[in-house]
Design a protein around this motif. Structure first.
Motif, PDB file in Angstrom:
ATOM      1  N   GLN A   1       4.066  -7.233   6.354  1.00  0.00           N
ATOM      2  CA  GLN A   1       4.307  -5.920   5.755  1.00  0.00           C
ATOM      3  C   GLN A   1       3.221  -5.534   4.762  1.00  0.00           C
ATOM      4  OE1 GLN A   1       6.471  -3.559   6.486  1.00  0.00           O
ATOM      5  NE2 GLN A   1       7.191  -4.785   8.171  1.00  0.00           N
TER       6      GLN A   1
ATOM      7  N   LEU B   1       0.275  -4.409   6.677  1.00  0.00           N
ATOM      8  CA  LEU B   1       0.467  -3.082   7.261  1.00  0.00           C
ATOM      9  C   LEU B   1       0.321  -1.990   6.200  1.00  0.00           C
ATOM     10  CD1 LEU B   1       1.049  -2.304  10.130  1.00  0.00           C
ATOM     11  CD2 LEU B   1       3.461  -2.202   9.599  1.00  0.00           C
ATOM     12  N   ALA B   2       0.771  -2.275   4.977  1.00  0.00           N
ATOM     13  CA  ALA B   2       0.727  -1.244   3.940  1.00  0.00           C
ATOM     14  C   ALA B   2      -0.658  -1.130   3.317  1.00  0.00           C
ATOM     15  CB  ALA B   2       1.750  -1.552   2.858  1.00  0.00           C
ATOM     16  N   TYR B   3      -1.318  -2.251   3.075  1.00  0.00           N
ATOM     17  CA  TYR B   3      -2.563  -2.200   2.302  1.00  0.00           C
ATOM     18  C   TYR B   3      -3.813  -2.304   3.164  1.00  0.00           C
ATOM     19  CZ  TYR B   3       0.203  -2.344  -1.926  1.00  0.00           C
ATOM     20  OH  TYR B   3       1.082  -2.025  -2.919  1.00  0.00           O
TER      21      TYR B   3
ATOM     22  N   PRO C   1      -3.890  -1.675   7.120  1.00  0.00           N
ATOM     23  CA  PRO C   1      -3.201  -1.591   8.410  1.00  0.00           C
ATOM     24  C   PRO C   1      -4.022  -2.089   9.596  1.00  0.00           C
ATOM     25  CG  PRO C   1      -3.667   0.586   7.498  1.00  0.00           C
ATOM     26  CD  PRO C   1      -3.951  -0.391   6.427  1.00  0.00           C
ATOM     27  N   THR C   2      -5.345  -1.884   9.549  1.00  0.00           N
ATOM     28  CA  THR C   2      -6.151  -2.252  10.698  1.00  0.00           C
ATOM     29  C   THR C   2      -6.149  -3.757  10.927  1.00  0.00           C
ATOM     30  OG1 THR C   2      -7.529  -0.414  10.080  1.00  0.00           O
ATOM     31  CG2 THR C   2      -8.392  -1.884  11.743  1.00  0.00           C
TER      32      THR C   2
ATOM     33  N   LEU D   1       5.415   1.577  -4.266  1.00  0.00           N
ATOM     34  CA  LEU D   1       4.911   1.130  -2.962  1.00  0.00           C
ATOM     35  C   LEU D   1       4.963  -0.386  -2.873  1.00  0.00           C
ATOM     36  CD1 LEU D   1       3.497   1.549  -0.247  1.00  0.00           C
ATOM     37  CD2 LEU D   1       1.317   1.547  -1.449  1.00  0.00           C
TER      38      LEU D   1
ATOM     39  N   ARG E   1       8.653  -1.531  -2.563  1.00  0.00           N
ATOM     40  CA  ARG E   1       9.179  -1.192  -1.246  1.00  0.00           C
ATOM     41  C   ARG E   1       8.620  -2.138  -0.184  1.00  0.00           C
ATOM     42  NH1 ARG E   1      11.546   3.436   0.461  1.00  0.00           N
ATOM     43  NH2 ARG E   1      12.084   4.844  -1.238  1.00  0.00           N
ATOM     44  N   THR E   2       7.310  -2.372  -0.257  1.00  0.00           N
ATOM     45  CA  THR E   2       6.689  -3.248   0.730  1.00  0.00           C
ATOM     46  C   THR E   2       7.266  -4.653   0.634  1.00  0.00           C
ATOM     47  OG1 THR E   2       4.707  -1.949   0.401  1.00  0.00           O
ATOM     48  CG2 THR E   2       4.472  -3.943   1.666  1.00  0.00           C
TER      49      THR E   2
END
Lengths: 416, 314
Positions: B280, B283-285, B287-288, B31, B34-35
């Motif tokens: 990014q 958004l991944a870790y 998101p809010t 993850l 990818r992020t």
């Protein structure tokens, strides 16, 4: 000079009397109804269809209800609460409408409900806004919602997902009130019957780049629950496909709409079989629905190929307001007491099932579970596979059970 | 003493970041990787658009707040060309050419008459962007458009550690690197590049030495605008195009140029990387709160290095 001034004085009085008389005659024969929809901003296309729905309802009754002529006065919002209240306030206080219909979206509805408490002499009928809290938390005695809301639209979809063997799912949804309600409607029964939502990604509305959200989706799930609006859903699907994702999807009420069904990505084929749920479906096999669609198509050449969710909801709301007027023969006297009693008792057969309300003045209605099918010409459409009648706002639970669960939010309900 | 404070400041930021990286790698390394790759490829897209902006705004000091409109216009017209010819490469070319032509007209017809007048330029370009946005909404409506790239660069490429990655985003990264290098070479190693830099520093002197300054500026503006249109098609393929994208990319370009330092190509690359990666990871870790991080980065940079990471002191 003196003569002239007296003449002027008389003319003014005469004119005033004439206007007053006209006004009185006017007031006896016509009832003014205000209609507010979001004709600007992100929902502008949907807002236009709201107006079509309202006009269709009036047209079917030849512009009359309860023996009186109905006059629509329209107002516009841009889907923000303050704009919706301003438009409503203008219609109520300046144009003196007696009945208000609107607004379009969730947060607007809550704001207009709060405003309605300051105007007890006017009856407010919700347009299409679908926030749970509008009628569930601190309801207003003169605010009615004849259709069902976001959470009710998803009832039964949880069981359907389980019947397809989706025991572990991952959620991707936009981070605001309407998706919270939708997800609750899904999860309430899904969790109770043994399903698991192993993780949730709440993304900001209008997110374009979902690649990192896609990267986070675990491998050991059966399906995805996607509650995103049209363009967000298309972006998500494309990027999921590019990243090599292959899990099936379950959609929210506004996820699998025409924008998604018509999008030109290569993943289109894999949409076939995607379940979703809502208060209506594009194709229903009842005479009421066929009549509604035929009326829409005949009256609005510039409209959508078939009526949108917004047109349907405004039609139901407006028709209910007019049916109520018919029941009391247009009698709005005594603070509209008789009219409101009639609205409370009102029951009629809507295009997509019976229309009636509960003691909080919120709709009890039918929810349709649909699945995407492929037509003979290769186009995709949604087809009804299950009908769930009489869905209440407590999602089929008792009031105590529902209160124990609480309103839908980021963390409620939860079953990882 | 000041040196000590600086090291302390760096440590305050670097230590938590280092801890986060170690934790994230230990927790779920695919993850994280990818992020990181998502951040770098999104940065590539931002760089393509923002490098044009840094040419026009940073170097020439022309406040062009219609840069986002050029992005969207290039994308829409590229889409039309792509539909007619069926060729994605022609669509990309069309996006560049159309935006460059509009840029040329803007420089020759408008900006030439208001050099150095920031406020007038700002008002004019804001007005222009509003008008363009409405016209585009009128012509192309509120629908979502997406490009179909050739099959060769669609799909996924096998990668070590993370199994596979979308091919198109890798192509995007390569494109941005090529553009960045060519721009840097053009500005620092060619005669026209030298003229541009000289014209920015002292326009009168350059004109006196026999150079057609207006011509030089028109070329620069056209390249900057063309890059926006190019970015429109390339970005519309990676993500999608719809009304409102103009403002999004204008804002992204502004943040990138401010963070990276005005007028510096390498600064724009740094800025894009910082903004793309932050976005990014947010958004991944988390998101809010993903949107907030970008602006936290901008605030921090402005607080400690007001001229941007690689900017020259004004």
């Amino acid at each position: 000079m003196d003569e002239k001034r007296r003449l002027l004085g008389r003319s003014v009085i005469g004119a005033a009397v004439a206007i007053a008389l006209c006004g009185a005659v006017h007031a006896q024969d016509t009832i003014k109804i205000g209609v507010v929809a979001a004709l600007e901003g992100p929902f502008a296309a949907g807002g236009q269809d709201c107006i079509r729905g309202a006009e269709l309802a009036l047209k079917e009754m030849n512009g009359m209800a309860g023996g009186k002529k109905i006059e629509f006065i329209k107002g516009s919002s841009d889907a923000t609460p303050d704009k919706a209240v301003n438009a409503t306030r203008k219609l109520v206080e300046q144009d003196k409408v007696q009945i208000m219909i609107g607004p379009l979206s969730g947060d607007e509805g809550i704001a207009v409900k709060n405003y309605s408490k300051t105007q007890p002499g006017v009856t407010f009928i919700n347009g299409s806004s679908g926030a749970q809290a509008t009628t569930l938390v601190d309801p207003s005695p003169n605010f009615y919602r004849f259709h069902t809301e976001g959470a009710q639209w998803m009832v039964g979809l949880g069981e359907h997902a389980l019947s397809k063997g989706y025991k572990k799912m991952y959620l991707i949804a936009e981070d605001y009130g309407f998706p919270y309600s939708q997800v609750q409607g899904f999860m309430a029964s899904y969790c109770a019957k043994g399903g698991h939502i192993v993780g949730k990604s709440w993304v900001p509305l209008g997110t374009k780049d979902y690649s990192s959200v896609v990267a986070k989706i675990p491998n050991d799930i059966d399906a995805l629950l996607v509650v995103l609006g049209g363009s967000d859903a298309v972006n998500f699907l494309t990027q999921y496909e590019q990243a090599g994702g292959d899990k099936p999807m379950v959609g929210g009420t506004i996820t699998v709409d025409q924008t998604v069904l018509n999008f030109k990505g290569k993943r289109r084929e894999s949409l076939v079989g995607t379940p979703s749920a809502g208060p209506m479906a594009d194709v229903l096999d009842t005479p009421e629905w066929k009549k509604f669609v035929a009326g829409y198509k005949a009256n609005f050449k510039d409209g959508f190929p078939s009526p949108s969710l917004f047109a349907y909801l405004y039609y139901v709301s407006t028709r209910s307001a007019l049916e109520g007027l018919n029941a009391v023969k247009g009698d709005l006297s005594d603070g509209q007491k008789k009219y409101r009693a009639a609205l409370q008792k009102l029951e009629w057969n809507g295009p997509a099932g019976p229309v009636k309300i509960d003691e909080n003045r919120n709709g009890i209605g039918t929810t349709y579970i649909t699945e995407v099918v492929k037509n003979a010409d290769g186009s995709l459409a949604s087809k009804v596979i299950k009908t769930i009648p009489n869905v209440t706002q407590t999602l089929g639970l008792s009031k105590a059970e529902f209160q124990k669960m609480g309103l839908g939010s980021r963390d409620v309900p939860s079953c990882p | 003493m000041t040196r000590l404070w600086r090291w302390l400041g760096i440590a305050v930021i670097a230590v938590p970041v280092a801890f986060f990286i170690i934790w994230a790698l230990w927790d779920n390394h695919p993850l994280f990787l990818r992020t990181l790759l998502n951040g770098v490829t999104l940065a590539a897209l931002y760089f393509v658009v923002a490098s044009g902006f840094t040419l026009v705004f940073g170097l020439m000091r022309n406040v062009n707040l219609a840069h986002g409109s050029l992005y969207l216009l290039g994308a829409y017209l590229g889409w039309v060309v792509g539909q007619i010819t069926g060729s994605w490469l022609l669509a990309v070319a069309a996006g560049f050419v159309v935006a460059a032509l509009v840029g040329l007209v803007l420089q020759v017809g408008v900006f030439r008459f208001m050099p150095g007048q920031d406020l007038r330029q700002t008002m004019f370009t804001i007005g222009l962007s509003i008008v363009l946005a409405d016209i585009m909404l009128w012509i192309w409506g509120g629908e979502i458009y997406q490009f179909d790239p050739p099959a060769l660069i669609f799909g996924k490429t096998p990668m070590p550690l993370i199994k596979s990655y979308p091919t198109y985003r890798l192509v995007l990264l390569a494109t941005a690197i090529v553009i960045g290098f060519v721009l840097w070479w053009f500005l620092n190693r060619t005669r026209v590049g030298m003229m541009i830099r000289a014209g920015v520093d002292d326009r009168a002197m350059l004109a006196a030495s026999g150079t057609n300054v207006q011509m030089v500026f028109a070329i620069t503006f056209a390249i900057g605008a063309g890059l926006a249109g190019f970015g429109g098609v390339v970005g519309g393929t990676a993500l999608s195009i719809s009304p409102g994208e103009d403002v999004r990319y204008l804002l992204a370009s502004l943040v990138v140029v401010i963070v990276g330092g005005m007028g510096s190509i390498i600064g724009a690359a740094f800025g894009s990387l910082l903004v793309g990666i932050t976005e990014q990871f947010g958004l991944a870790y988390a998101p809010t709160y993903g949107v907030v991080f970008t602006f936290v980065v901008m605030t921090l940079v402005l607080a400690f290095r007001p001229q941007g990471i690689l900017g020259r002191k004004a």
